[in-house]
Design a protein around this motif. Structure first.
Motif: not given
Lengths: 462, 447
Positions: B260-274
């Motif tokens: 499900s990470l299709v098209g998510k490159l460069g986007q925020r997908i997790a908390g800033s602690n990850i």
């Protein structure tokens, strides 16, 4: 595969320091694996496994060595190296091998070979077309055909000489449905101890549409609730409940050392009187069948539980020595890289008299588990878990909305007691069972049945 | 037949057969392992296995085949099977063999000393652990098995373009698995430790003590009411959850629609602690390697940087498709596999506080120490999981009692954004590792 004179030399070398039994398992296996993604053939692999496993026993102590280097001097040296793990000495063994005679119960009509690649691709294309059109939300399809042919030679210091060829075919079909950000897959994987005729005789499109229907239905499903409910489990691969909850605990690998909740309970009422459970390695061409097990013993039909009473265990050679009970033709291994262990073949619960409709109608509020995923068990505690691929709520005696993300957990002994209705529609499904001696084809079967109380791991409040 | 002779002869025959380019991927391993029960050696295994996969270009297409029989009579089998397989493949993409990276990192992953460990030392170690376990607590009913082993592995990739990559690694380990009982209650547990350099470094008393503690502390477990709870996934449970879902970072799975990470490159997908890192060059960990399955030099990659998805894992083919550069993550599931994509040594960057401090900062919640049925109860495509688990109830910042017969449910993609805190307890036991993770709320199903 190996000449009797060489086998005799290997077994002699294996027994030169005090072993009381030695065995070789020689394997020559050819695998063929074709795969199609989105209608395009993108996987075509084939290859050959080849090797020997040498086992030496001294009482219940076992030494196991394997190698894929089959040069004569090397084999004898490997046997000798393994024998050094034992402290003792032994005289010369003169062997008169007896070819064991068995009826081949599993006729193969179309042996798999590379020449049939074009036909297999046609069959995969049929599956792809049916998957693609099975539901409007299907976005991706994956289809594969796996064949393998395993030639084995098993010989031992008791004079046993057994050779067999096992042929397997399995088709896997999966569809992915997408709805907004939700993705869900649906799967079907029919398989048999058979050649390509399995697929020629099967309604491939119907199987594929079933996979697509599951993906399309489940992508729109809400989450299953949490808590304890009655559960109606559909026939066929639903038998994985018994496989996990109980079957593994009946294997001598655990029972023989007392590490199973079923140890010492022969003759006792351990399940609802509605439950009769059988493991049968002789069913013609079934996915989990064998002519002979991987210790060279003919497989048989073993009644494990009869009307709720524990009648027997699944016993291999070492288990037989530990438990002082005869082996049951249940010694299995994935390949020469594994020592044999007691394992299931085709395990199923016998038919009862209820209908599916009665079970649903008699359930006020519960879960209908239509298709099952896999699971696992801790045999010492009988804690088991398994996943439901397709589930529905039952409300007021009727099947209601689909729910996803449901895992069933429980204790095997309790689940067996809580089976309160058993259906009249026995069917079998195919799976791969992973355990101490590797990953093996097994059938799990049952009629539709109801368990009055199980814990469902869904999500509260959604 | 030794592998170099085999390779030379195979390539000669292959050229006559009509192959224009060829490659072998050879893998061999040797191991000695012992299992002790009731102070006697129960099983003793000596194992040795070799296998190779061949791939080659014929008629402008790449075909694959493998064999475990490294002998002259396998050569025609490989050449014919690979030709037959090449003929049916329908991909149009170019699968050109790789001539090699300009430079390869240096890393010592093999210990001759470790492999010289006398089998008697292995037996004594397993016996010592078993004795220590049995002597420590009267509630221990059985040591199911106490085991010790050493194993080495060798990998060689060579092709007609001039590539020649070779690496050896080795590991020694000791493990114990036991049963404990009190009244009608039976529980199981165990522990293991390993060394990559010297078997005598393995702390046997610590293994025994930890295994006993892991086991007897489960006695008296009961379920908890179904509800949403704050959850701490202990490092071992967190590692297994990460590992089960790690395939979503493979560019191959993204391209095929399995992630499900299709098209998510460069986007925020997790908390800033990850921050998620694949570092094959880290010394002293099991996943260290200097090249990937295509012979590309391995390198460190940050997949998630402070919550942002920076890259997927690529091999040469997925990189070419995506217009990116390979990240050196070509993989092969042994010599039987086809080139795919996988991590080498994947880990989540740890936080600063210990597990005990995470527990102390939790008013009421569940500490999960073990997740079960991961192969069936997770769906990496959707990210949904529902898993049987074991652990402890935390009350007033302290462990109050053991918990069993519960499940935990959630979604892995959502979870990446819901990690409140990461522990400082990273322990590299495999090639995918996570510190303990504290999650604000997960659904627990119980009584």
């Amino acid at each position: 595969m190996l000449q009797p004179a060489l086998v005799e030399k290997i077994l002699n070398a294996a027994l030169e320091s005090g072993g009381d039994f030695a065995e070789i398992f020689v394997e020559d296996r050819t695998d063929r694996d074709l795969g199609m993604l989105g209608g395009v053939v993108e996987r075509a692999l084939s290859g050959r496994d080849y090797g020997i496993g040498i086992r030496i026993l001294q009482g219940v102590f076992s030494v196991y060595a394997y190698t894929s280097d089959l040069r004569e001097e090397y084999l004898i040296e490997t046997a000798r190296k393994a024998a050094r793990a034992l402290k003792g000495s032994s005289g010369d063994l003169v062997l008169n091998f007896n070819q064991i005679q068995f009826e081949d119960r599993h006729p193969i009509l179309q042996r798999p070979s590379a020449a049939q690649n074009s036909r297999k691709i046609e069959l995969m294309r049929q599956a792809h077309e049916a998957l693609k059109t099975s539901h409007p939300l299907i976005e991706q399809t994956s289809v594969g055909i796996l064949n393998w042919e395993q030639k084995v030679l098993i010989a031992n210091s008791d004079g046993l000489w057994a050779e067999d060829t096992r042929t397997y075919t399995r088709m896997r079909m999966s569809a992915i449905a997408v709805d907004g950000t939700q993705r869900q897959s649906g799967f079907r994987g029919p398989g048999a101890y058979a050649g390509l005729e399995l697929l020629e005789q099967m309604d491939i499109a119907a199987e594929a549409r079933e996979a697509g229907r599951i993906a399309g239905t489940m992508v729109k499903a809400g989450y299953a609730p949490s808590g304890q409910f009655p559960v109606v489990i559909e026939n066929g691969f639903g038998g994985v409940l018994f496989h996990e909850a109980c079957g593994h605990g009946l294997e001598s690998t655990a029972v023989g050392i007392g590490a199973s909740v079923f140890a010492g309970k022969l003759g006792q009422q351990i399940a609802s009187p509605l439950v009769t459970a059988i493991d049968d390695g002789t069913i013609p061409n079934a996915w989990g069948s064998l002519n002979i097990d991987d210790e060279g013993m003919p497989t048989q039909r073993n009644v494990l539980i009869e009307n709720g009473i524990l009648k027997g265990y699944l016993i291999d050679k070492v288990g037989s020595r530990r438990m002082n009970m005869p082996p049951t033709g249940s010694g299995r291994r994935q390949s020469y890289k594994f020592a044999p262990a007691s394992r299931m073949n085709n395990t199923f619960i016998a038919e009862g008299s209820s209908t599916r409709e009665e079970m649903i109608a008699n359930t006020e509020y519960g879960i209908y588990a239509k298709s099952m995923g896999g699971g696992s068990v801790n045999t010492a505690t009988s804690d088991f878990n398994f996943a439901i691929n397709e589930a529905y709520m039952i409300r007021n005696g009727q099947i209601a909305e689909p729910v996803k993300g449901a895992t069933l957990i429980g204790k095997g002994l309790e689940a067996l007691q809580h089976i309160d209705m058993v259906g009249n529609n026995l069917d079998h499904g195919q799976g791969m069972c992973g355990s101490i001696s590797g990953s093996l084809p097994v059938n799990c079967g049952q009629p539709t049945l109801r368990v009055s109380k199980m814990t469902i791991g869904g999500r509260k409040g959604e | 037949m030794n592998i170099t002779d085999f390779q030379e002869m195979l390539f000669r025959q292959g050229e006559q057969y009509g192959y224009t380019d060829m490659e072998i991927y050879y893998s061999g391993s040797r191991a000695i392992s012992v299992v002790v029960r009731q102070s006697e050696v129960d099983t003793y295994r000596i194992t040795e296995t070799n296998g190779l996969s061949f791939r080659g270009v014929i008629g402008g297409k790449m075909g694959y085949a493998f064999t475990e029989k490294i002998a002259e009579d396998s050569m025609m089998f490989l050449l014919e099977e690979a030709e037959g397989n090449a003929a049916v493949l329908e991909m149009e993409d170019d699968d050109e063999l790789f001539a090699g990276s300009e430079q390869y990192p240096q890393l010592n992953t093999y210990s001759a000393l470790l492999m010289q460990t006398d089998p008697d030392i292995l037996i004594q170690a397993a016996q010592k652990v078993e004795r220590a376990v049995l002597a420590s607590d009267e509630r221990i009913s059985m040591v199911r098995q106490s085991a010790a082993s050493v194993r080495e592995h060798e990998l060689l990739i060579a092709n007609t373009r001039g590539l020649h990559c070779h690496q050896q690694d080795s590991v020694g380990s000791v493990s114990v698995y036991l049963l404990a009982g009190e009244g009608q209650d039976t529980v199981t547990g165990g522990w293991f430790e390993y060394s990559l350099t010297d078997f005598s470094e393995i702390q046997l008393e610590q293994i025994a003590a930890r295994a006993v503690e892991e086991t007897v502390s489960k006695l008296g477990a009961a379920s908890v009411p179904s509800d949403n709870y704050p959850v701490i996934l202990r490092e071992d449970a967190a590692s297994s959850l990460l590992q089960t879902h790690a395939s979503i970072f493979s560019a191959e799975n993204v391209e095929k629609g399995f992630s499900s990470l299709v098209g998510k490159l460069g986007q925020r997908i997790a908390g800033s602690n990850i921050t998620l890192i694949d570092d094959p060059l880290m010394p002293g960990v099991p996943g260290a390697s200097i090249f990937d399955a295509e012979g590309v030099a391995a390198r460190r990659n940050e997949l998630i940087q402070e919550g942002t998805l920076m890259t997927f894992l690529h091999n040469r083919k997925t990189a070419a498709k995506a217009g990116a550069e390979t990240t050196g993550n070509a993989s092969k599931g042994g010599y039987k596999g086809k080139i795919g994509v996988s991590y080498h040594n994947l880990y989540l960057q740890p936080g600063t506080r210990s597990l005990d401090e995470l527990i102390a900062s939790t008013e009421r919640g569940i500490l999960i120490t073990e997740l079960q049925g991961l192969h069936a109860g997770t769906n990496p495509t959707s990210g949904n999981f529902s898993l049987a688990c074991l652990g402890y109830l935390i009350e007033n910042g302290k462990i109050s009692r053991p918990v069993n017969q519960i499940t935990v449910s959630g979604n892995f993609y959502d979870l990446l954004g819901e990690v409140e805190e990461l522990g400082n307890d990273l322990r590299f036991t495999g090639s995918c590792t996570s510190p303990s993770l504290k999650i604000a709320s997960l659904s627990i199903s119980g009584s």
